[in-house]
Design a protein around this motif. Structure first.
Motif, PDB file in Angstrom:
ATOM      1  N   ALA A 189     -40.189   0.555  29.905  1.00 39.96           N
ATOM      2  CA  ALA A 189     -39.615  -0.781  30.059  1.00 39.96           C
ATOM      3  C   ALA A 189     -40.406  -1.815  29.267  1.00 39.96           C
ATOM      4  O   ALA A 189     -41.642  -1.787  29.246  1.00 39.96           O
ATOM      5  CB  ALA A 189     -39.593  -1.178  31.538  1.00 39.96           C
ATOM      6  N   SER A 191     -39.362  -6.036  27.350  1.00 42.47           N
ATOM      7  CA  SER A 191     -38.250  -6.925  26.991  1.00 42.47           C
ATOM      8  C   SER A 191     -37.715  -6.611  25.594  1.00 42.47           C
ATOM      9  O   SER A 191     -36.622  -7.007  25.219  1.00 42.47           O
ATOM     10  CB  SER A 191     -38.685  -8.391  27.085  1.00 42.47           C
ATOM     11  N   LYS A 192     -38.513  -5.877  24.819  1.00 41.06           N
ATOM     12  CA  LYS A 192     -38.046  -5.424  23.500  1.00 41.06           C
ATOM     13  C   LYS A 192     -38.489  -3.973  23.309  1.00 41.06           C
ATOM     14  O   LYS A 192     -39.663  -3.659  23.519  1.00 41.06           O
ATOM     15  CB  LYS A 192     -38.677  -6.311  22.422  1.00 41.06           C
ATOM     16  N   ASP A 211     -32.454  -1.343  18.130  1.00 38.01           N
ATOM     17  CA  ASP A 211     -32.757  -2.115  19.335  1.00 38.01           C
ATOM     18  C   ASP A 211     -32.256  -1.331  20.566  1.00 38.01           C
ATOM     19  O   ASP A 211     -31.071  -1.354  20.888  1.00 38.01           O
ATOM     20  CB  ASP A 211     -32.038  -3.471  19.189  1.00 38.01           C
ATOM     21  N   VAL A 213     -32.926  -1.762  23.765  1.00 35.00           N
ATOM     22  CA  VAL A 213     -32.529  -2.616  24.905  1.00 35.00           C
ATOM     23  C   VAL A 213     -31.046  -2.969  24.771  1.00 35.00           C
ATOM     24  O   VAL A 213     -30.272  -2.906  25.735  1.00 35.00           O
ATOM     25  CB  VAL A 213     -33.410  -3.890  24.967  1.00 35.00           C
ATOM     26  N   ASN A 214     -30.620  -3.238  23.549  1.00 39.12           N
ATOM     27  CA  ASN A 214     -29.223  -3.555  23.289  1.00 39.12           C
ATOM     28  C   ASN A 214     -28.343  -2.300  23.408  1.00 39.12           C
ATOM     29  O   ASN A 214     -27.312  -2.315  24.070  1.00 39.12           O
ATOM     30  CB  ASN A 214     -29.131  -4.187  21.888  1.00 39.12           C
ATOM     31  N   SER A 218     -30.184  -2.368  28.735  1.00 36.66           N
ATOM     32  CA  SER A 218     -31.178  -2.380  29.811  1.00 36.66           C
ATOM     33  C   SER A 218     -32.574  -2.497  29.204  1.00 36.66           C
ATOM     34  O   SER A 218     -32.820  -1.968  28.114  1.00 36.66           O
ATOM     35  CB  SER A 218     -31.079  -1.086  30.617  1.00 36.66           C
ATOM     36  N   GLU A 219     -33.473  -3.164  29.942  1.00 38.86           N
ATOM     37  CA  GLU A 219     -34.870  -3.227  29.509  1.00 38.86           C
ATOM     38  C   GLU A 219     -35.689  -2.105  30.144  1.00 38.86           C
ATOM     39  O   GLU A 219     -36.917  -2.094  30.055  1.00 38.86           O
ATOM     40  CB  GLU A 219     -35.474  -4.589  29.880  1.00 38.86           C
ATOM     41  N   ASN A 220     -35.010  -1.199  30.843  1.00 36.72           N
ATOM     42  CA  ASN A 220     -35.703  -0.116  31.539  1.00 36.72           C
ATOM     43  C   ASN A 220     -34.890   1.161  31.297  1.00 36.72           C
ATOM     44  O   ASN A 220     -33.771   1.294  31.787  1.00 36.72           O
ATOM     45  CB  ASN A 220     -35.776  -0.466  33.032  1.00 36.72           C
TER      46      ASN A 220
END
Ligand code: G6D
Length: 336
Positions: A189, A191-192, A211, A213-214, A218-220
């Motif tokens: 996890a 944020s990026k 990316d 997360v995109n 999810s950031e996890n």
């Protein structure tokens, strides 16, 4: 909290730090971490008992300080100020981990300092240009500090005799499972989580990362969701390497990895992190090799591998002569 030193054969010392619920062990051979336990749970891959043979034979560099340059340098060559340097090829035609005589193979001098709430081990060595064929000698200190709040910090202090490239890291493998089963159930996890794609030879092929997360919204993200992704770009990379062996950009230079038992937090001042999920364990023919694919994962904080060939004189690994180098990474473990 206290430290004691045990000497093994072949000059290998074990420096054992006891912090009640957690215990951590380092050695002067490669200034490496060999064990980190939370109660009876091994959090990292290693072998305290047979440290002398195990670490000298192990090709996976468990827990070692790696350098002077952590990742692969394509075709074992680079240019600095118009001069071409030819390094040893120790990974196909490429240079990896600073070459065959890298820091992981060195015996370091060391001092242990017991302070209030922490123990510090100051490892020292000199990297010689005549040995690794990079420009300049480097005086290096690798300082491992263990805190009463179960935080392990690595600091690198260095000074080079002339302009060079320097990109040290630690090659610790974690596994947060109590039964040490494969790490597919862990989630990462931040944020990026921007992942750089690699070519067939594990060399960064583009400076346009994916990316995650995109992609995963999810950031996890669980490792197994990345391994089994149907996204064509990610799938191609997972099929090629059997897992992750990729550099990432993180949000705020920090990330966590967790399973249901533990959470590990890594913070760094380095620009990138390479996550390697121990994808092929078969190359080590030894009774010590009890590892199957995905037995652990690394969190190698460093500048993006091959930066000198990708970015030329803008490469963050360039270190000016006689200018002090400092970097710091910490790993903190929490029981849930
Ligand atoms: C590094 O990125 C590399 C891997 O490809 C290699 O197999 C491992 O070290 C031993 O993490």
């Amino acid at each position: 909290m206290f430290a004691k030193v045990e000497s093994q054969s072949n000059g290998i010392d074990l420096i054992k730090i006891d912090n009640e619920e957690t215990k951590i062990v380092f050695t002067n051979y490669g200034a490496r971490i060999v064990s980190w336990k939370f109660d009876d749970n091994n959090i990292v891959l290693g072998n305290v008992v047979e440290a002398d043979e195990f670490y000298t034979e192990n090709p996976f560099n468990f827990g070692a300080t790696i350098g002077r340059y952590g990742g692969r340098i394509a075709n074992a060559t680079f240019q600095l100020d118009g001069k071409t340097y030819q390094l040893d090829s120790n990974n196909g035609q490429h240079n990896i981990h600073g070459g065959p005589h890298g820091l992981d193979t060195q015996f370091f001098d060391y001092e242990v300092e017991e302070q209030v709430g922490q123990v510090k081990i100051i490892f020292k060595t000199t990297i010689k240009s005549s040995v690794d064929h990079f420009p300049g000698d480097i005086d290096l200190e690798v300082i491992h500090t263990y805190d009463v709040d179960h935080k392990w910090t690595i600091e690198y202090k260095a000074i080079a005799t002339e302009k060079t490239i320097f990109n040290p890291m630690n090659h610790v493998y974690f596994n947060l499972n109590r039964d040490n089963k494969v790490i597919d159930n862990h989630s990462i996890a931040s944020s990026k989580l921007d992942m750089y794609l690699l070519n067939e030879d594990n060399i960064v092929q583009s400076l346009e990362p994916v990316d995650l997360v995109n992609k995963f919204n999810s950031e996890n993200i669980q490792f197994k969701d990345i391994f089994n992704s149907e996204d064509s770009v990610i799938k191609e990379q997972m099929d090629r390497f059997g897992g992750i062996d990729h550099p990432f950009d993180l949000g705020s230079n920090e990330m966590t990895v967790e399973n249901k038992h533990f959470l590990l937090k890594v913070k760094t001042d380095m620009p990138n992190i390479v996550i390697f999920t121990f994808n092929d364990t078969t190359s080590w023919q030894s009774d010590f090799n009890i590892y199957k694919a995905h037995s652990g994962f690394t969190l190698e904080t460093q500048c993006i591998p091959n930066d000198i060939n990708l970015l030329g004189d803008k490469a963050p690994s360039i270190l000016e002569g006689n200018k002090p180098y400092y970097s710091k990474t910490s790993y903190k473990i929490f029981e849930k």
